[in-house]
Design a protein around this motif. Structure first.
Motif, PDB file in Angstrom:
ATOM      1  N   ASP A 155       0.846  -1.191   0.000  1.00  0.00           N
ATOM      2  CA  ASP A 155       0.000   0.000   0.000  1.00  0.00           C
ATOM      3  C   ASP A 155       0.880   1.238   0.000  1.00  0.00           C
ATOM      4  OD1 ASP A 155      -2.716  -1.113   0.223  1.00  0.00           O
ATOM      5  OD2 ASP A 155      -1.993  -1.931   2.134  1.00  0.00           O
ATOM      6  N   GLY A 156       0.233   2.385  -0.200  1.00  0.00           N
ATOM      7  CA  GLY A 156       0.990   3.628  -0.107  1.00  0.00           C
ATOM      8  C   GLY A 156       0.365   4.730  -0.920  1.00  0.00           C
ATOM      9  N   HIS A 157       1.044   5.883  -0.915  1.00  0.00           N
ATOM     10  CA  HIS A 157       0.545   7.063  -1.618  1.00  0.00           C
ATOM     11  C   HIS A 157       0.611   6.871  -3.130  1.00  0.00           C
ATOM     12  CE1 HIS A 157       1.613   8.861   2.361  1.00  0.00           C
ATOM     13  NE2 HIS A 157       0.420   9.375   2.152  1.00  0.00           N
ATOM     14  N   SER A 158      -0.108   7.741  -3.842  1.00  0.00           N
ATOM     15  CA  SER A 158      -0.100   7.622  -5.307  1.00  0.00           C
ATOM     16  C   SER A 158       1.258   8.032  -5.870  1.00  0.00           C
ATOM     17  CB  SER A 158      -1.208   8.474  -5.920  1.00  0.00           C
ATOM     18  OG  SER A 158      -1.073   9.795  -5.499  1.00  0.00           O
ATOM     19  N   SER A 159       1.579   7.442  -7.006  1.00  0.00           N
ATOM     20  CA  SER A 159       2.827   7.737  -7.721  1.00  0.00           C
ATOM     21  C   SER A 159       4.093   7.479  -6.899  1.00  0.00           C
ATOM     22  CB  SER A 159       2.851   9.174  -8.232  1.00  0.00           C
ATOM     23  OG  SER A 159       1.729   9.423  -9.017  1.00  0.00           O
ATOM     24  N   THR A 160       4.067   6.449  -6.093  1.00  0.00           N
ATOM     25  CA  THR A 160       5.286   6.068  -5.366  1.00  0.00           C
ATOM     26  C   THR A 160       6.035   4.974  -6.123  1.00  0.00           C
ATOM     27  OG1 THR A 160       3.882   4.600  -4.068  1.00  0.00           O
ATOM     28  CG2 THR A 160       4.645   6.591  -2.972  1.00  0.00           C
ATOM     29  N   GLY A 161       5.486   4.562  -7.258  1.00  0.00           N
ATOM     30  CA  GLY A 161       6.128   3.481  -8.004  1.00  0.00           C
ATOM     31  C   GLY A 161       5.770   2.111  -7.436  1.00  0.00           C
ATOM     32  N   ALA A 218       6.784   8.697  -0.510  1.00  0.00           N
ATOM     33  CA  ALA A 218       7.864   9.575  -0.990  1.00  0.00           C
ATOM     34  C   ALA A 218       7.293  10.987  -0.908  1.00  0.00           C
ATOM     35  CB  ALA A 218       8.243   9.230  -2.427  1.00  0.00           C
ATOM     36  N   SER A 219       8.140  11.999  -1.002  1.00  0.00           N
ATOM     37  CA  SER A 219       7.622  13.362  -0.901  1.00  0.00           C
ATOM     38  C   SER A 219       6.684  13.641  -2.072  1.00  0.00           C
ATOM     39  CB  SER A 219       8.768  14.373  -0.895  1.00  0.00           C
ATOM     40  OG  SER A 219       9.276  14.509  -2.205  1.00  0.00           O
ATOM     41  N   ALA A 220       5.718  14.555  -1.857  1.00  0.00           N
ATOM     42  CA  ALA A 220       4.728  14.871  -2.907  1.00  0.00           C
ATOM     43  C   ALA A 220       5.428  15.412  -4.155  1.00  0.00           C
ATOM     44  CB  ALA A 220       3.723  15.883  -2.370  1.00  0.00           C
ATOM     45  N   GLU A 221       6.478  16.204  -3.974  1.00  0.00           N
ATOM     46  CA  GLU A 221       7.184  16.798  -5.135  1.00  0.00           C
ATOM     47  C   GLU A 221       7.854  15.717  -5.963  1.00  0.00           C
ATOM     48  OE1 GLU A 221       7.230  18.026  -2.103  1.00  0.00           O
ATOM     49  OE2 GLU A 221       6.195  19.933  -2.490  1.00  0.00           O
ATOM     50  N   ARG A 229       7.030  12.590  -6.146  1.00  0.00           N
ATOM     51  CA  ARG A 229       5.993  11.773  -6.794  1.00  0.00           C
ATOM     52  C   ARG A 229       5.371  12.508  -7.980  1.00  0.00           C
ATOM     53  NH1 ARG A 229       1.822  10.842  -3.155  1.00  0.00           N
ATOM     54  NH2 ARG A 229       2.651  12.177  -1.541  1.00  0.00           N
ATOM     55  N   ALA A 230       5.141  13.828  -7.807  1.00  0.00           N
ATOM     56  CA  ALA A 230       4.551  14.611  -8.909  1.00  0.00           C
ATOM     57  C   ALA A 230       5.527  14.669 -10.088  1.00  0.00           C
ATOM     58  CB  ALA A 230       4.218  16.014  -8.423  1.00  0.00           C
ATOM     59  N   GLN A 231       6.808  14.812  -9.788  1.00  0.00           N
ATOM     60  CA  GLN A 231       7.822  14.864 -10.858  1.00  0.00           C
ATOM     61  C   GLN A 231       7.813  13.559 -11.658  1.00  0.00           C
ATOM     62  OE1 GLN A 231       9.582  17.571 -11.674  1.00  0.00           O
ATOM     63  NE2 GLN A 231      10.455  16.467 -13.423  1.00  0.00           N
ATOM     64  N   ARG A 232       7.704  12.443 -10.947  1.00  0.00           N
ATOM     65  CA  ARG A 232       7.678  11.134 -11.631  1.00  0.00           C
ATOM     66  C   ARG A 232       6.442  11.024 -12.525  1.00  0.00           C
ATOM     67  NH1 ARG A 232       8.771   7.754  -6.197  1.00  0.00           N
ATOM     68  NH2 ARG A 232      10.996   8.113  -5.988  1.00  0.00           N
ATOM     69  N   ARG A 233       5.302  11.407 -11.981  1.00  0.00           N
ATOM     70  CA  ARG A 233       4.052  11.323 -12.741  1.00  0.00           C
ATOM     71  C   ARG A 233       4.102  12.254 -13.946  1.00  0.00           C
ATOM     72  NH1 ARG A 233       0.427   7.417 -11.530  1.00  0.00           N
ATOM     73  NH2 ARG A 233      -1.704   8.105 -11.480  1.00  0.00           N
ATOM     74  N   TYR A 234       4.670  13.446 -13.733  1.00  0.00           N
ATOM     75  CA  TYR A 234       4.767  14.446 -14.805  1.00  0.00           C
ATOM     76  C   TYR A 234       5.610  13.890 -15.951  1.00  0.00           C
ATOM     77  CZ  TYR A 234       6.038  18.862 -17.061  1.00  0.00           C
ATOM     78  OH  TYR A 234       6.247  19.854 -17.981  1.00  0.00           O
ATOM     79  N   GLU A 235       6.743  13.311 -15.608  1.00  0.00           N
ATOM     80  CA  GLU A 235       7.623  12.751 -16.649  1.00  0.00           C
ATOM     81  C   GLU A 235       6.935  11.609 -17.394  1.00  0.00           C
ATOM     82  OE1 GLU A 235      11.349  11.922 -14.681  1.00  0.00           O
ATOM     83  OE2 GLU A 235      11.621  14.062 -14.267  1.00  0.00           O
ATOM     84  N   GLU A 236       6.188  10.805 -16.651  1.00  0.00           N
ATOM     85  CA  GLU A 236       5.458   9.695 -17.257  1.00  0.00           C
ATOM     86  C   GLU A 236       4.416  10.217 -18.263  1.00  0.00           C
ATOM     87  OE1 GLU A 236       3.706   7.189 -14.169  1.00  0.00           O
ATOM     88  OE2 GLU A 236       2.184   6.595 -15.627  1.00  0.00           O
ATOM     89  N   VAL A 260      -1.765  15.190  -7.218  1.00  0.00           N
ATOM     90  CA  VAL A 260      -1.144  14.250  -6.271  1.00  0.00           C
ATOM     91  C   VAL A 260      -1.533  14.619  -4.832  1.00  0.00           C
ATOM     92  CG1 VAL A 260       1.102  13.616  -5.250  1.00  0.00           C
ATOM     93  CG2 VAL A 260       0.789  13.503  -7.731  1.00  0.00           C
ATOM     94  N   THR A 261      -1.451  15.914  -4.473  1.00  0.00           N
ATOM     95  CA  THR A 261      -1.754  16.304  -3.089  1.00  0.00           C
ATOM     96  C   THR A 261      -3.249  16.183  -2.795  1.00  0.00           C
ATOM     97  OG1 THR A 261      -1.381  18.541  -3.930  1.00  0.00           O
ATOM     98  CG2 THR A 261       0.139  17.786  -2.315  1.00  0.00           C
ATOM     99  N   GLU A 262      -4.054  16.501  -3.793  1.00  0.00           N
ATOM    100  CA  GLU A 262      -5.507  16.375  -3.625  1.00  0.00           C
ATOM    101  C   GLU A 262      -5.884  14.903  -3.392  1.00  0.00           C
ATOM    102  OE1 GLU A 262      -7.803  18.588  -3.434  1.00  0.00           O
ATOM    103  OE2 GLU A 262      -9.688  17.576  -3.942  1.00  0.00           O
ATOM    104  N   ARG A 263      -5.266  14.014  -4.169  1.00  0.00           N
ATOM    105  CA  ARG A 263      -5.590  12.585  -4.015  1.00  0.00           C
ATOM    106  C   ARG A 263      -5.108  12.064  -2.655  1.00  0.00           C
ATOM    107  NH1 ARG A 263      -4.305   8.370  -7.999  1.00  0.00           N
ATOM    108  NH2 ARG A 263      -2.724   9.633  -9.000  1.00  0.00           N
TER     109      ARG A 263
END
Ligand code: DC
Length: 231
Positions: free
Chosen positions: A9-15, A151-154, A156-163, A181-184
């Motif tokens: 389990d975990g936050h979104s976009s943690t891989g 992982a930090s929100a920033e 995770r957002a960077q990873r999602r953005y690149e994807e 990411v923060t809203e979710r």
């Protein structure tokens, strides 16, 4: 080798999904991405006018739930892809539009009940790696190995953005992705039914500064210890 249940389990976009699938492939377990199931229900809601003026029409979606059938099929690379009513929707469920509405859809208890039931049935005596938000707390509270990834929100957002950029969604800004990411995080962690919380017996992995290889090896070692009954 005994078959155990591994809950990630975990936050979104943690891989989570990437490492969970890698681990399952390596140890010969089945892998289930439960986020894909909530995303497919959200896509269905969008396609059937259950979302209007940025609001999810819960009553309408709940009434249509019996019409939703989900299943997974492996593609030629061995990756399980989600099918909504017989149609492969793996690409459609990864858009920012689906990402925007999936957390509100996932707050609906009737949706959760339907998907949790299907998730429990997937274990069927086999070794399984399942990733999501409530796997170690609700779906399989007795899982032998539980991991909570963050992982930090920033980061995770960077990873999602690149994807998203890599998939050609060049009209999206980093700020929009960070906001999503923060809203979710907020909705997932504060909802009433099955909120995202670390199970008491889960091991926390913060991968803000960890590369994929190191993360995989840490998880693999921990999983092997559990499978062998060393821990
Ligand atoms: O893992 P993901 O980002 O694809 O998940 C999408 C959303 O689905 C996430 O914001 C919350 C929801 N979800 C959930 O509530 N429970 C799960 N077991 C998996 C996902």
């Amino acid at each position: 080798m005994r078959n155990i249940t591994i809950a990630i389990d975990g936050h979104s976009s943690t891989g989570k999904s990437t490492v969970a699938k890698q681990l399952a492939d390596y140890i010969g377990y089945i892998y289930v991405d439960t986020g894909a199931m909530y995303r497919a229900v959200t896509l269905f809601a969008l396609q059937h006018d259950c979302i209007a003026e940025e609001q999810v029409n819960e009553a309408k979606l709940v009434a249509l739930l019996p019409e939703i059938t989900l299943h997974f099929e492996k593609n030629e690379d061995g990756k399980a892809e989600v099918f909504l009513n017989g149609k492969n929707v793996e690409k459609q469920i990864r858009t920012l539009e689906v990402s925007e509405y999936v957390s509100p859809v996932a707050t609906i208890s009737e949706v959760r009940r339907k998907l949790v039931e299907q998730q429990r049935a997937m274990r069927d005596g086999q070794g399984i790696v399942m990733d999501g938000r409530d796997i170690g707390t609700v779906v399989f509270p007795n899982a032998e190995f539980k991991v909570f990834m963050t992982a930090s929100a920033e980061v995770r957002a960077q990873r999602r953005y690149e994807e998203l950029m890599g998939r050609g969604h060049t009209d999206i800004t980093f700020e929009e992705v960070l906001e999503n990411v923060t809203e979710r995080d907020h909705i997932d962690s504060t909802r009433e039914d099955s909120p995202l919380v670390k199970a008491g017996d889960a091991i926390v992995i913060d991968n803000s500064e960890m590369n994929l290889e190191d993360q995989f090896h840490i998880l693999l070692q921990l999983a092997k210890d559990r499978i062998a009954g060393r821990i």
